[in-house]
Design a protein around this motif. Structure first.
Motif, short mmCIF file in Angstrom:
data_model
loop_
_atom_site.label_atom_id
_atom_site.label_comp_id
_atom_site.label_asym_id
_atom_site.label_seq_id
_atom_site.Cartn_x
_atom_site.Cartn_y
_atom_site.Cartn_z
N ARG A 341 0.85 -1.19 0.00
CA ARG A 341 0.00 0.00 0.00
C ARG A 341 0.88 1.24 0.00
O ARG A 341 1.99 1.23 0.55
CB ARG A 341 -0.95 0.03 1.20
CG ARG A 341 -0.27 -0.02 2.55
CD ARG A 341 -1.29 0.03 3.68
NE ARG A 341 -2.14 -1.14 3.72
CZ ARG A 341 -3.46 -1.10 3.56
NH1 ARG A 341 -4.07 0.06 3.34
NH2 ARG A 341 -4.18 -2.19 3.61
N ASN A 342 0.41 2.30 -0.64
CA ASN A 342 1.17 3.56 -0.65
C ASN A 342 0.44 4.68 0.09
O ASN A 342 0.90 5.82 0.07
CB ASN A 342 1.51 4.00 -2.07
CG ASN A 342 0.28 4.13 -2.95
OD1 ASN A 342 -0.83 4.31 -2.46
ND2 ASN A 342 0.48 4.05 -4.26
N GLU A 343 -0.68 4.35 0.71
CA GLU A 343 -1.35 5.30 1.59
C GLU A 343 -2.17 4.53 2.61
O GLU A 343 -2.51 3.36 2.41
CB GLU A 343 -2.24 6.27 0.79
CG GLU A 343 -3.38 5.60 0.07
CD GLU A 343 -4.21 6.61 -0.73
OE1 GLU A 343 -3.64 7.61 -1.19
OE2 GLU A 343 -5.43 6.39 -0.88
N VAL A 344 -2.48 5.22 3.71
CA VAL A 344 -3.25 4.58 4.77
C VAL A 344 -4.04 5.67 5.49
O VAL A 344 -3.57 6.80 5.66
CB VAL A 344 -2.32 3.82 5.75
CG1 VAL A 344 -1.39 4.78 6.50
CG2 VAL A 344 -3.11 2.98 6.74
N THR A 345 -5.26 5.33 5.87
CA THR A 345 -6.06 6.21 6.72
C THR A 345 -6.13 5.57 8.10
O THR A 345 -6.58 4.43 8.23
CB THR A 345 -7.47 6.40 6.16
OG1 THR A 345 -7.39 7.00 4.86
CG2 THR A 345 -8.30 7.29 7.08
N PHE A 346 -5.65 6.29 9.09
CA PHE A 346 -5.63 5.71 10.43
C PHE A 346 -6.54 6.49 11.37
O PHE A 346 -6.77 7.69 11.20
CB PHE A 346 -4.21 5.62 10.99
CG PHE A 346 -3.52 6.93 11.22
CD1 PHE A 346 -3.67 7.62 12.42
CD2 PHE A 346 -2.68 7.46 10.25
CE1 PHE A 346 -3.02 8.81 12.64
CE2 PHE A 346 -2.02 8.67 10.47
CZ PHE A 346 -2.20 9.35 11.66
N GLY A 347 -7.06 5.78 12.35
CA GLY A 347 -7.89 6.39 13.38
C GLY A 347 -7.05 6.75 14.58
O GLY A 347 -6.23 5.96 15.04
N HIS A 348 -7.25 7.97 15.10
CA HIS A 348 -6.55 8.43 16.30
C HIS A 348 -7.60 8.98 17.27
O HIS A 348 -8.80 9.01 16.94
CB HIS A 348 -5.48 9.47 15.94
CG HIS A 348 -5.98 10.65 15.18
ND1 HIS A 348 -6.71 11.67 15.76
CD2 HIS A 348 -5.87 10.99 13.86
CE1 HIS A 348 -7.01 12.59 14.85
NE2 HIS A 348 -6.51 12.19 13.68
N PRO A 349 -7.24 9.41 18.46
CA PRO A 349 -8.25 9.81 19.44
C PRO A 349 -9.19 10.93 18.97
O PRO A 349 -10.35 10.97 19.39
CB PRO A 349 -7.42 10.26 20.64
CG PRO A 349 -6.19 9.44 20.56
CD PRO A 349 -5.90 9.33 19.08
N SER A 350 -8.70 11.84 18.10
CA SER A 350 -9.54 12.95 17.66
C SER A 350 -10.28 12.69 16.35
O SER A 350 -11.10 13.49 15.93
CB SER A 350 -8.69 14.22 17.49
OG SER A 350 -8.21 14.66 18.74
N GLY A 351 -9.97 11.59 15.68
CA GLY A 351 -10.63 11.30 14.40
C GLY A 351 -9.77 10.47 13.48
O GLY A 351 -9.22 9.44 13.89
N THR A 352 -9.60 10.92 12.24
CA THR A 352 -8.86 10.15 11.25
C THR A 352 -7.88 11.05 10.50
O THR A 352 -8.02 12.27 10.47
CB THR A 352 -9.81 9.49 10.23
OG1 THR A 352 -10.42 10.50 9.41
CG2 THR A 352 -10.89 8.68 10.93
N LEU A 353 -6.90 10.41 9.88
CA LEU A 353 -5.93 11.12 9.05
C LEU A 353 -5.45 10.20 7.95
O LEU A 353 -5.13 9.03 8.19
CB LEU A 353 -4.73 11.59 9.89
CG LEU A 353 -3.66 12.38 9.14
CD1 LEU A 353 -4.22 13.71 8.64
CD2 LEU A 353 -2.44 12.62 10.02
N LYS A 354 -5.37 10.75 6.74
CA LYS A 354 -4.85 10.01 5.60
C LYS A 354 -3.42 10.45 5.32
O LYS A 354 -3.14 11.66 5.23
CB LYS A 354 -5.72 10.26 4.36
CG LYS A 354 -5.32 9.48 3.12
CD LYS A 354 -6.29 9.77 1.98
CE LYS A 354 -5.93 9.02 0.72
NZ LYS A 354 -6.89 9.30 -0.38
N VAL A 355 -2.52 9.50 5.20
CA VAL A 355 -1.11 9.79 4.93
C VAL A 355 -0.62 8.85 3.85
O VAL A 355 -1.17 7.76 3.64
CB VAL A 355 -0.24 9.65 6.20
CG1 VAL A 355 -0.55 10.76 7.19
CG2 VAL A 355 -0.44 8.28 6.86
N GLY A 356 0.43 9.27 3.15
CA GLY A 356 0.97 8.45 2.08
C GLY A 356 2.47 8.29 2.17
O GLY A 356 3.16 9.18 2.68
N ALA A 357 2.96 7.18 1.70
CA ALA A 357 4.40 6.93 1.63
C ALA A 357 4.64 5.83 0.62
O ALA A 357 3.81 4.94 0.44
CB ALA A 357 4.98 6.54 2.99
#
Length: 392
Positions: A341-357
């Protein structure tokens, strides 16, 4: 009795991502504080309001959390093909200590705007409208970061409709590229392994992914330490035993990563490494009351910073998450379902964030060219900070 007056130092108070900090131009600091050392550390401690045994930072600019006890020093870059040199200091809340060992990825979003405002970016490279590309030299970790700052009518655009979980109000989107995010000549995994067995007193052997990308980070499975990955701040920060357990994991992981020689040294390196726990997706309710469904994310991640669970996610740790997710077999990758995968959306305490690598194998070793994420930034206040001259 004669008391020394306060001195005033030009400064700007900025939000970057889910953090806030006091920004300085190097040339505006008192002469003694323009070089690294005791004078600089004393000044920044007093500006922020540390050390504070009450852990409130009432007599300073800090907000009594790891996200708000931050300082930044910027100068015209001495590096070829860069605009600005960015030095980050994480100020301890209750001890007289400034940690210079790592970067703040969230405040990176504000560096580009500050550099433009301060004239560090050559005028012929700053468009009246469109995107200004600011080339940042991150001096703590000696890495290049590229910030894409929106411009409107010759000014940095700060307002907009980009929403970032962990920040109450929308703002303009700033895309950040962390170039070659792995530390130390591309040695992404300091042990050479995507997963190691980490021996921790009181816990035994834990599976751990230890990665140098964005910031040195130790990932463990939530289930191995009795958690689900849906925890909010109060679930961890209100439990002294849990905090002590995570600090023990962090200290022993730091030794395994070669960052310190013995666990006792972890107290002198509070900012790095980070420790985080991961889990497969499941439903939860964020700290703002927003419902996060298991289909909204690929993986759940909770991370600790300066000894406490972060209210959202550190920007540098988000880089570590993105990079680890891109490498098959890491704990982050496996919790996200495995595979490439070259991107991931993760859940954290305040919500979600999409990051790529993007990661690839080169001569049997994993490397990453860059990791990317979107943040926002805004000037909150500008002028001078005042500090008692006799206390620095």
């Amino acid at each position: 009795m004669t008391h020394a007056p306060q001195i005033k130092v030009p400064a700007t108070y900025m939000r970057g991502g889910t953090s806030k900090g006091v920004f300085f131009r190097l040339q505006d600091l008192p002469e003694a504080a323009q070089a690294p050392g005791e004078a600089r550390d004393k000044l920044l401690l007093r500006v922020i309001g540390s050390p504070d045994p009450y852990q409130k930072q009432i007599d300073g600019m800090g907000g009594a959390t790891s996200s708000t006890s931050k300082t930044v020093i910027l100068s015209k870059s001495a590096q070829p093909d860069h605009d600005v040199d960015y030095l980050f200091g994480q100020v301890s809340i209750d001890t007289p200590f400034v940690d210079w060992s790592g970067n703040c990825g969230n405040l990176t979003a504000a560096v580009g705007a500050f550099a433009i405002h301060s004239g560090f970016v050559d005028a012929d490279r700053v468009p009246d409208n469109g995107i200004c590309t600011v080339r940042i030299w991150q001096a703590n970790i000696r890495k290049t970061i590229v910030a894409h700052v929106p411009m409107a009518n010759g000014e940095v655009q700060e307002t907009g409709d980009f929403e970032l979980d962990g920040v109450t109000f929308p703002a303009a989107e700033v895309l950040i590229d962390f170039m070659d995010p792995a530390d130390g000549e591309g040695s992404m995994f300091p042990t050479g392994n995507a997963v190691d067995e980490l021996e921790v007193p009181g816990l035994g052997k834990l599976s751990a992914t230890m990665i140098n990308a964005g910031i040195p980070t130790i990932f463990i499975n939530a289930r191995d330490v009795g958690y689900q990955g849906t925890e909010l701040q109060e679930d961890i920060n209100g439990d002294p035993k849990a905090l002590a357990m995570f600090e023990t994991i962090r200290a022993h992981g730091a030794v395994k990563m070669g960052l310190i020689q013995s666990p006792d040294e972890a107290a002198t390196r509070q900012h790095t490494p980070k420790v985080a726990f991961v889990a497969p997706p499941r439903d939860y309710v964020s700290s703002s009351g927003k419902a996060i469904g298991n289909s909204d994310v690929n993986v759940l991640v909770r991370a600790l910073s300066m000894g406490k669970l972060h209210h959202a996610m550190m920007g540098t740790a988000a880089v570590a998450i993105a990079t680890a997710a891109a490498v098959p077999g890491t704990l982050v990758n496996l919790a996200a379902g495995g595979g490439e995968r070259n991107e991931v959306t993760f859940g954290h305490p305040s919500g979600t964030l999409k990051v790529g690598a993007a990661a690839r194998l080169e001569n049997g070793r994993w490397v990453a060219a860059k990791a990317s994420m979107s943040r926002s930034a805004r000037i909150l206040m500008e002028g001078w900070v005042r500090v008692p001259a006799g206390q620095i």
